[in-house]
Design an enzyme around this catalytic site. Structure first.
Site, PDB file in Angstrom:
ATOM      1  N   GLU A  73       0.972  -0.442  -4.749  1.00  0.00           N
ATOM      2  CA  GLU A  73      -0.074   0.520  -5.075  1.00  0.00           C
ATOM      3  C   GLU A  73       0.475   1.928  -4.940  1.00  0.00           C
ATOM      4  O   GLU A  73       1.359   2.180  -4.107  1.00  0.00           O
ATOM      5  CB  GLU A  73      -1.259   0.303  -4.128  1.00  0.00           C
ATOM      6  CG  GLU A  73      -2.460   1.198  -4.370  1.00  0.00           C
ATOM      7  CD  GLU A  73      -2.522   2.379  -3.410  1.00  0.00           C
ATOM      8  OE1 GLU A  73      -3.451   3.192  -3.552  1.00  0.00           O
ATOM      9  OE2 GLU A  73      -1.639   2.505  -2.533  1.00  0.00           O
ATOM     10  N   ASP A 123       0.186  -2.196   4.388  1.00  0.00           N
ATOM     11  CA  ASP A 123       1.381  -1.385   4.611  1.00  0.00           C
ATOM     12  C   ASP A 123       2.596  -2.261   4.884  1.00  0.00           C
ATOM     13  O   ASP A 123       3.734  -1.782   4.777  1.00  0.00           O
ATOM     14  CB  ASP A 123       1.179  -0.461   5.817  1.00  0.00           C
ATOM     15  CG  ASP A 123       0.117   0.608   5.584  1.00  0.00           C
ATOM     16  OD1 ASP A 123      -0.357   0.742   4.434  1.00  0.00           O
ATOM     17  OD2 ASP A 123      -0.228   1.312   6.557  1.00  0.00           O
ATOM     18  N   HIS A 127       0.823  -1.207   0.000  1.00  0.00           N
ATOM     19  CA  HIS A 127       0.000   0.000   0.000  1.00  0.00           C
ATOM     20  C   HIS A 127       0.860   1.262   0.000  1.00  0.00           C
ATOM     21  O   HIS A 127       1.612   1.512   0.936  1.00  0.00           O
ATOM     22  CB  HIS A 127      -0.885  -0.025   1.258  1.00  0.00           C
ATOM     23  CG  HIS A 127      -1.817   1.109   1.393  1.00  0.00           C
ATOM     24  ND1 HIS A 127      -1.861   1.900   2.514  1.00  0.00           N
ATOM     25  CD2 HIS A 127      -2.767   1.598   0.556  1.00  0.00           C
ATOM     26  CE1 HIS A 127      -2.794   2.811   2.382  1.00  0.00           C
ATOM     27  NE2 HIS A 127      -3.357   2.661   1.203  1.00  0.00           N
ATOM     28  N   ARG A 128       0.774   2.026  -1.089  1.00  0.00           N
ATOM     29  CA  ARG A 128       1.629   3.209  -1.285  1.00  0.00           C
ATOM     30  C   ARG A 128       3.106   2.819  -1.185  1.00  0.00           C
ATOM     31  O   ARG A 128       3.941   3.566  -0.679  1.00  0.00           O
ATOM     32  CB  ARG A 128       1.286   4.305  -0.278  1.00  0.00           C
ATOM     33  CG  ARG A 128      -0.195   4.659  -0.241  1.00  0.00           C
ATOM     34  CD  ARG A 128      -0.534   5.701   0.810  1.00  0.00           C
ATOM     35  NE  ARG A 128      -1.981   5.694   1.103  1.00  0.00           N
ATOM     36  CZ  ARG A 128      -2.560   6.339   2.092  1.00  0.00           C
ATOM     37  NH1 ARG A 128      -1.828   7.088   2.915  1.00  0.00           N
ATOM     38  NH2 ARG A 128      -3.860   6.263   2.294  1.00  0.00           N
ATOM     39  N   ASP A 146      -0.748   6.402  -5.707  1.00  0.00           N
ATOM     40  CA  ASP A 146      -1.821   7.358  -5.967  1.00  0.00           C
ATOM     41  C   ASP A 146      -1.318   8.433  -6.918  1.00  0.00           C
ATOM     42  O   ASP A 146      -0.196   8.923  -6.765  1.00  0.00           O
ATOM     43  CB  ASP A 146      -2.259   8.026  -4.659  1.00  0.00           C
ATOM     44  CG  ASP A 146      -2.647   7.010  -3.598  1.00  0.00           C
ATOM     45  OD1 ASP A 146      -3.750   6.468  -3.684  1.00  0.00           O
ATOM     46  OD2 ASP A 146      -1.830   6.759  -2.689  1.00  0.00           O
ATOM     47  N   GLU A 177      -3.915   4.167  -8.416  1.00  0.00           N
ATOM     48  CA  GLU A 177      -5.176   4.755  -7.981  1.00  0.00           C
ATOM     49  C   GLU A 177      -5.270   6.203  -8.450  1.00  0.00           C
ATOM     50  O   GLU A 177      -4.394   7.018  -8.147  1.00  0.00           O
ATOM     51  CB  GLU A 177      -5.327   4.699  -6.460  1.00  0.00           C
ATOM     52  CG  GLU A 177      -6.645   5.316  -6.002  1.00  0.00           C
ATOM     53  CD  GLU A 177      -6.876   5.259  -4.507  1.00  0.00           C
ATOM     54  OE1 GLU A 177      -7.745   6.023  -4.017  1.00  0.00           O
ATOM     55  OE2 GLU A 177      -6.184   4.481  -3.825  1.00  0.00           O
ATOM     56  N   HIS A 228      -0.704  10.912  -2.139  1.00  0.00           N
ATOM     57  CA  HIS A 228      -2.034  10.498  -1.714  1.00  0.00           C
ATOM     58  C   HIS A 228      -2.967  11.658  -1.408  1.00  0.00           C
ATOM     59  O   HIS A 228      -4.056  11.772  -1.966  1.00  0.00           O
ATOM     60  CB  HIS A 228      -1.945   9.577  -0.492  1.00  0.00           C
ATOM     61  CG  HIS A 228      -3.276   9.175   0.044  1.00  0.00           C
ATOM     62  ND1 HIS A 228      -3.953   9.904   0.999  1.00  0.00           N
ATOM     63  CD2 HIS A 228      -4.079   8.127  -0.257  1.00  0.00           C
ATOM     64  CE1 HIS A 228      -5.106   9.317   1.271  1.00  0.00           C
ATOM     65  NE2 HIS A 228      -5.211   8.236   0.522  1.00  0.00           N
ATOM     66  N   LYS A 276      -6.637   9.590  -7.823  1.00  0.00           N
ATOM     67  CA  LYS A 276      -7.151  10.289  -6.650  1.00  0.00           C
ATOM     68  C   LYS A 276      -7.953  11.523  -7.057  1.00  0.00           C
ATOM     69  O   LYS A 276      -7.515  12.315  -7.896  1.00  0.00           O
ATOM     70  CB  LYS A 276      -6.004  10.741  -5.739  1.00  0.00           C
ATOM     71  CG  LYS A 276      -5.212   9.606  -5.110  1.00  0.00           C
ATOM     72  CD  LYS A 276      -6.050   8.769  -4.176  1.00  0.00           C
ATOM     73  CE  LYS A 276      -6.531   9.549  -2.978  1.00  0.00           C
ATOM     74  NZ  LYS A 276      -7.222   8.671  -1.992  1.00  0.00           N
TER      75      LYS A 276
END
Length: 270
Positions: free
Chosen positions: A65, A264, A38-39, A67, A139, A80, A141
């Protein structure tokens, strides 16, 4: 994903070790759970930085992933929040800064002194560095703030020949389901996912609607149980819940039979 099942059960079992679902952007055994950082590996490095993506790759994540938003001068940047306040030493809205101004910000020291000097990367820089090394879940945003951002993401992928799922591992997702459909219409060869936090978006009617254009339904982990996983699979889609930050959450999602876990801490997923 769009799973194509043909022939007798014995034939399916015989081929299962060598045949992947036709719409699958990631080669995996059916019973494996994808690890999605995640990120990046944001439990170990500042989110949405090259350090976090490198850590995700080092930790053998299947996918990371990120953003994307747009700078004032129309460049795709990886961050993000719609403001820079939380994760940099700057202040103000992302959309009110030029790329040069965003690049001048320190995006690492908030996380730890060892990461001082980390910068906000562009989407192009991330694609160039990690194409072929990792799956990438993009993603979009707050697309309502950024007209035509879907076209810009598509252009970045096409420029690098990364819009062909047999060659690269790319998924695009958003909480804005209209944006997901827009991207799908622009670049239907790239799998897309819908992010969900509202249970009202997980009815049979909603899942049927999603299945017309999406390969993934990615809900908040608190909405996930075995029945939901089965329902999503029944509509020929996969499920990658978010965001697992402890071992208990990971174990519960694995037990529910999800296809991937957004976390994470990539090392928490077996």
């Amino acid at each position: 994903m769009k799973k194509i099942i043909t022939g007798a059960l014995t034939t399916m079992l015989a081929f299962s070790l060598i045949v992947q679902p036709s719409g699958n952007a990631f080669a995996k055994n059916y019973n494996d759970t994808l690890t999605i950082a995640h990120r990046g590996a944001s439990g170990y490095a500042p989110e949405n930085t090259m350090a976090a993506f490198e850590k995700a790759v080092d930790m053998k994540s299947d996918v990371f992933e990120l953003d994307v938003q747009l700078s004032q001068d129309g460049e795709l940047v990886v961050i993000h929040d719609t403001s820079v306040d939380r994760t940099t030493n700057g202040s103000g809205k992302v959309k009110d800064h030029t790329l040069a101004e965003l690049r001048d910000l320190d995006a690492g020291s908030w996380f730890g002194e060892a990461f001082t000097g980390e910068r906000i990367p562009t989407l192009g820089e991330v694609l160039d560095e990690y194409r072929g090394k990792s799956g990438i879940l993009i993603e979009i945003k707050s697309p309502s703030l950024y007209p035509e951002i879907e076209q810009k993401v598509a252009d970045e992928l096409k420029e690098r020949n990364m819009h062909k799922p047999n060659n690269n591992k790319i998924i695009v997702q958003s909480f804005d389901h209209d944006s997901v459909q827009t991207f799908h219409n622009i670049l239907p060869s790239v799998p897309v996912g819908v992010l969900v936090y509202n249970p009202a978006d997980l009815t049979d009617q909603s899942l049927e609607d999603f299945s017309r254009y999406a390969e993934y339904v990615n809900p908040s982990k608190g909405l996930v149980d075995k029945d939901l996983v089965k329902s999503i699979h029944d509509y020929d889609m996969d499920i990658h819940p978010w965001t697992a930050r402890d071992h208990e959450s990971v174990e519960a999602l694995e037990e529910a039979g999800v296809d991937g876990i957004i976390t994470d801490y990539p090392d928490y997923v077996e």
